[in-house]
Scaffold this active site. Structure first.
Site, mmCIF file in Angstrom:
data_model
loop_
_atom_site.group_PDB
_atom_site.id
_atom_site.type_symbol
_atom_site.label_atom_id
_atom_site.label_comp_id
_atom_site.label_asym_id
_atom_site.label_seq_id
_atom_site.Cartn_x
_atom_site.Cartn_y
_atom_site.Cartn_z
ATOM 1 N N ASP A 258 -6.579 3.510 21.195
ATOM 2 C CA ASP A 258 -7.044 4.062 19.904
ATOM 3 C C ASP A 258 -8.465 3.595 19.585
ATOM 4 O O ASP A 258 -9.297 4.378 19.116
ATOM 5 C CB ASP A 258 -6.093 3.640 18.767
ATOM 6 C CG ASP A 258 -4.767 4.375 18.829
ATOM 7 O OD1 ASP A 258 -4.751 5.537 19.288
ATOM 8 O OD2 ASP A 258 -3.746 3.795 18.420
ATOM 9 N N ILE B 132 -10.279 10.309 10.193
ATOM 10 C CA ILE B 132 -9.266 10.377 11.253
ATOM 11 C C ILE B 132 -8.146 11.367 10.892
ATOM 12 O O ILE B 132 -7.317 11.687 11.725
ATOM 13 C CB ILE B 132 -8.689 8.991 11.662
ATOM 14 C CG1 ILE B 132 -7.764 8.423 10.610
ATOM 15 C CG2 ILE B 132 -9.798 8.007 11.992
ATOM 16 C CD1 ILE B 132 -6.869 7.346 11.199
ATOM 17 N N SER C 71 3.795 16.568 17.401
ATOM 18 C CA SER C 71 2.670 15.959 18.115
ATOM 19 C C SER C 71 1.826 17.007 18.845
ATOM 20 O O SER C 71 2.355 17.945 19.447
ATOM 21 C CB SER C 71 3.198 14.944 19.127
ATOM 22 O OG SER C 71 2.138 14.503 19.946
ATOM 23 N N ALA D 67 -4.218 2.014 11.735
ATOM 24 C CA ALA D 67 -5.351 2.802 12.231
ATOM 25 C C ALA D 67 -6.662 2.083 11.927
ATOM 26 O O ALA D 67 -7.560 2.015 12.776
ATOM 27 C CB ALA D 67 -5.343 4.189 11.585
ATOM 28 N N LYS E 144 4.527 1.341 17.845
ATOM 29 C CA LYS E 144 3.359 0.759 18.523
ATOM 30 C C LYS E 144 3.394 -0.779 18.560
ATOM 31 O O LYS E 144 2.850 -1.383 19.468
ATOM 32 C CB LYS E 144 2.061 1.220 17.852
ATOM 33 C CG LYS E 144 1.719 2.668 18.121
ATOM 34 C CD LYS E 144 0.351 3.014 17.547
ATOM 35 C CE LYS E 144 0.038 4.486 17.709
ATOM 36 N NZ LYS E 144 -1.319 4.836 17.262
ATOM 37 N N ARG F 280 -7.478 0.298 -1.057
ATOM 38 C CA ARG F 280 -6.896 0.369 -2.399
ATOM 39 C C ARG F 280 -6.254 -0.975 -2.768
ATOM 40 O O ARG F 280 -6.486 -1.505 -3.851
ATOM 41 C CB ARG F 280 -5.858 1.503 -2.432
ATOM 42 C CG ARG F 280 -5.134 1.652 -3.737
ATOM 43 C CD ARG F 280 -4.156 2.789 -3.688
ATOM 44 N NE ARG F 280 -3.156 2.638 -2.618
ATOM 45 C CZ ARG F 280 -2.192 3.502 -2.358
ATOM 46 N NH1 ARG F 280 -2.107 4.614 -3.069
ATOM 47 N NH2 ARG F 280 -1.322 3.287 -1.396
ATOM 48 N N THR F 281 -5.425 -1.503 -1.848
ATOM 49 C CA THR F 281 -4.833 -2.832 -2.047
ATOM 50 C C THR F 281 -5.781 -3.845 -1.408
ATOM 51 O O THR F 281 -5.784 -4.038 -0.190
ATOM 52 C CB THR F 281 -3.437 -2.915 -1.389
ATOM 53 O OG1 THR F 281 -2.711 -1.737 -1.755
ATOM 54 C CG2 THR F 281 -2.687 -4.152 -1.810
ATOM 55 N N TYR G 141 -6.748 14.956 10.673
ATOM 56 C CA TYR G 141 -7.146 16.203 11.365
ATOM 57 C C TYR G 141 -6.387 17.433 10.869
ATOM 58 O O TYR G 141 -6.565 18.535 11.414
ATOM 59 C CB TYR G 141 -7.015 16.071 12.889
ATOM 60 C CG TYR G 141 -5.644 15.678 13.377
ATOM 61 C CD1 TYR G 141 -4.611 16.580 13.417
ATOM 62 C CD2 TYR G 141 -5.402 14.388 13.801
ATOM 63 C CE1 TYR G 141 -3.356 16.223 13.852
ATOM 64 C CE2 TYR G 141 -4.148 14.010 14.253
ATOM 65 C CZ TYR G 141 -3.135 14.928 14.274
ATOM 66 O OH TYR G 141 -1.899 14.553 14.704
ATOM 67 N N GLY H 162 -11.216 14.511 12.842
ATOM 68 C CA GLY H 162 -10.121 13.672 13.324
ATOM 69 C C GLY H 162 -9.594 14.030 14.699
ATOM 70 O O GLY H 162 -8.920 13.205 15.336
ATOM 71 N N GLU I 212 -6.031 -7.053 -1.180
ATOM 72 C CA GLU I 212 -5.544 -8.210 -0.389
ATOM 73 C C GLU I 212 -5.373 -7.840 1.081
ATOM 74 O O GLU I 212 -5.613 -8.649 1.977
ATOM 75 C CB GLU I 212 -4.193 -8.743 -0.907
ATOM 76 C CG GLU I 212 -4.150 -9.119 -2.377
ATOM 77 C CD GLU I 212 -3.874 -7.916 -3.255
ATOM 78 O OE1 GLU I 212 -2.722 -7.429 -3.247
ATOM 79 O OE2 GLU I 212 -4.805 -7.431 -3.942
HETATM 80 P P1 ATR Z 1 -1.629 3.659 9.416
HETATM 81 O O1 ATR Z 1 -0.844 2.687 10.240
HETATM 82 O O2 ATR Z 1 -1.579 5.073 9.930
HETATM 83 O O3 ATR Z 1 -3.033 3.193 9.184
HETATM 84 P P2 ATR Z 1 -0.537 2.683 6.932
HETATM 85 O O4 ATR Z 1 -0.381 1.343 7.540
HETATM 86 O O5 ATR Z 1 0.583 3.238 6.135
HETATM 87 O O6 ATR Z 1 -0.876 3.789 8.029
HETATM 88 O O7 ATR Z 1 -1.881 2.655 6.047
HETATM 89 C C1 ATR Z 1 -2.212 3.705 5.242
HETATM 90 C C2 ATR Z 1 -3.560 3.385 4.560
HETATM 91 O O8 ATR Z 1 -3.858 4.451 3.669
HETATM 92 C C3 ATR Z 1 -3.545 2.108 3.735
HETATM 93 O O9 ATR Z 1 -4.807 1.502 3.820
HETATM 94 C C4 ATR Z 1 -3.276 2.642 2.330
HETATM 95 O O10 ATR Z 1 -3.745 1.816 1.293
HETATM 96 P P3 ATR Z 1 -2.797 0.641 0.660
HETATM 97 O O11 ATR Z 1 -2.836 -0.478 1.643
HETATM 98 O O12 ATR Z 1 -3.404 0.324 -0.638
HETATM 99 O O13 ATR Z 1 -1.404 1.261 0.537
HETATM 100 C C5 ATR Z 1 -4.088 3.904 2.360
HETATM 101 N N1 ATR Z 1 -3.654 4.882 1.347
HETATM 102 C C6 ATR Z 1 -2.541 5.642 1.350
HETATM 103 N N2 ATR Z 1 -2.487 6.425 0.247
HETATM 104 C C7 ATR Z 1 -3.611 6.139 -0.492
HETATM 105 C C8 ATR Z 1 -4.154 6.616 -1.726
HETATM 106 N N3 ATR Z 1 -3.528 7.567 -2.451
HETATM 107 N N4 ATR Z 1 -5.331 6.092 -2.145
HETATM 108 C C9 ATR Z 1 -5.982 5.158 -1.425
HETATM 109 N N5 ATR Z 1 -5.529 4.654 -0.249
HETATM 110 C C10 ATR Z 1 -4.368 5.141 0.220
#
Ligand code: ATR
Length: 277
Positions: A110, A218, A19, A137, A68, A157-158, A220, A241, A160
């Protein structure tokens, strides 16, 4: 100089050894001549850790991954905005009298950090923003934007997950396939894409960056991500970031001390710590 009157603060999470927050907060205490110290604590059980801090007389703590959300049931007074976001990153302990365990207040700074970082470049009220990602985040960042009167669209990416978060925050969601036809004042990357050691990656094709005026990442590490490098070449204003980390920490500092945080000194301490990192 630590002595019998030193007030202690902590970051609790797992892992916390990398950290940058101790460097930032200790630099702020030193700058203002405050007899305070901020230490990293690797927690394994969040309930016991909060109980420990409140009995040991800590003034406050930062809460980080993975606690958190899990920390919320162990706090007496949770700020309503943190309840809406579903995450607390700041604890404040109120020690009413000696020998009595402190009461605990919980906040989320945040979203304030993200807003303050963006305000350096653009007025958020009435602006439009595209947020990439739908994790914790993204939720804090998007909440801050909606709270400031920005029109927000989420893309993830996902798909939903973006749709679910958008319905919670009453904003819009689009799929990655729709990105080429989308434009906004602000683009914010809240995904982990581009983070070291995969710093050759960017979450969005460079040819789409002229669709935005301000781009914030975000991530960094590295400080200048591929996204920010390409955004700069496209003529966008860029925000790195460390600014969100800085301003969420500045808000924590004010909650703990009732004093405005020395942000210039804190930013320099973060840059130095990142170099060593
Ligand atoms: P945090 O709490 O820090 O935001 P998280 O909940 O693990 O971390 O979320 C990570 C984000 O990065 C998600 O939106 C994830 O997309 P998915 O919901 O589809 O998993 C996104 N992410 C991680 N790796 C990725 C990649 N290679 N391409 C696109 N999006 C990615």
């Amino acid at each position: 100089m630590i002595n019998g009157k030193t007030k202690l603060f902590a970051i609790i999470g797992n892992p916390v050894s990398h950290s940058l927050s101790p460097a930032m907060h200790n630099a702020a205490f030193a700058e203002l001549g405050m007899n305070c110290a901020y230490v990293p604590i690797t927690a394994t059980n969040i309930k016991e850790t909060v109980a420990g801090l409140r009995h040991l007389g800590f003034g406050g703590a930062s809460v980080t991954v993975p606690f958190k959300e899990e920390v919320i049931p162990w706090i007496e007074d949770v700020d309503p905005k943190a309840v809406t976001i579903g995450a607390v990153n700041t604890l404040v302990f109120d020690h009413e009298s000696q020998g009595v365990p402190a009461r605990c207040r919980g906040y989320n700074t945040d979203w304030i950090g993200s807003n303050r970082a963006l305000y350096q470049a653009i007025d958020l009220h009435g602006a439009t923003a595209l947020v990439l990602g739908a994790g914790g985040a993204a939720k804090a960042v998007a909440y801050g934007l909606v709270h400031s009167g920005t029109v927000v669209t989420l893309a993830n990416r996902t798909m939903e997950k973006a749709v679910t978060l958008a319905s919670e925050l009453q904003c819009a969601a689009i799929s990655f396939d729709q990105l080429p036809t989308h434009s906004a004042d602000i683009l914010i990357n809240t995904t982990t894409v581009g983070m070291s050691p995969h710093s050759d990656r960017s979450p969005i094709p460079a040819e789409l960056l002229p669709h935005f005026r301000v781009v914030m990442d975000i991530v960094y590490a590295p400080l200048e991500t591929r996204l920010l490098r390409e955004a700069k070449s496209s003529g966008c204003k860029v925000i790195d970031g460390l600014d969100m980390l800085l301003y969420q920490g500045a808000e924590q500092f004010s909650l703990w001390t009732g004093t405005e945080a020395p942000v210039t000194v804190m930013r320099k301490a973060l840059e130095r710590a990142l170099d060593i990192h």
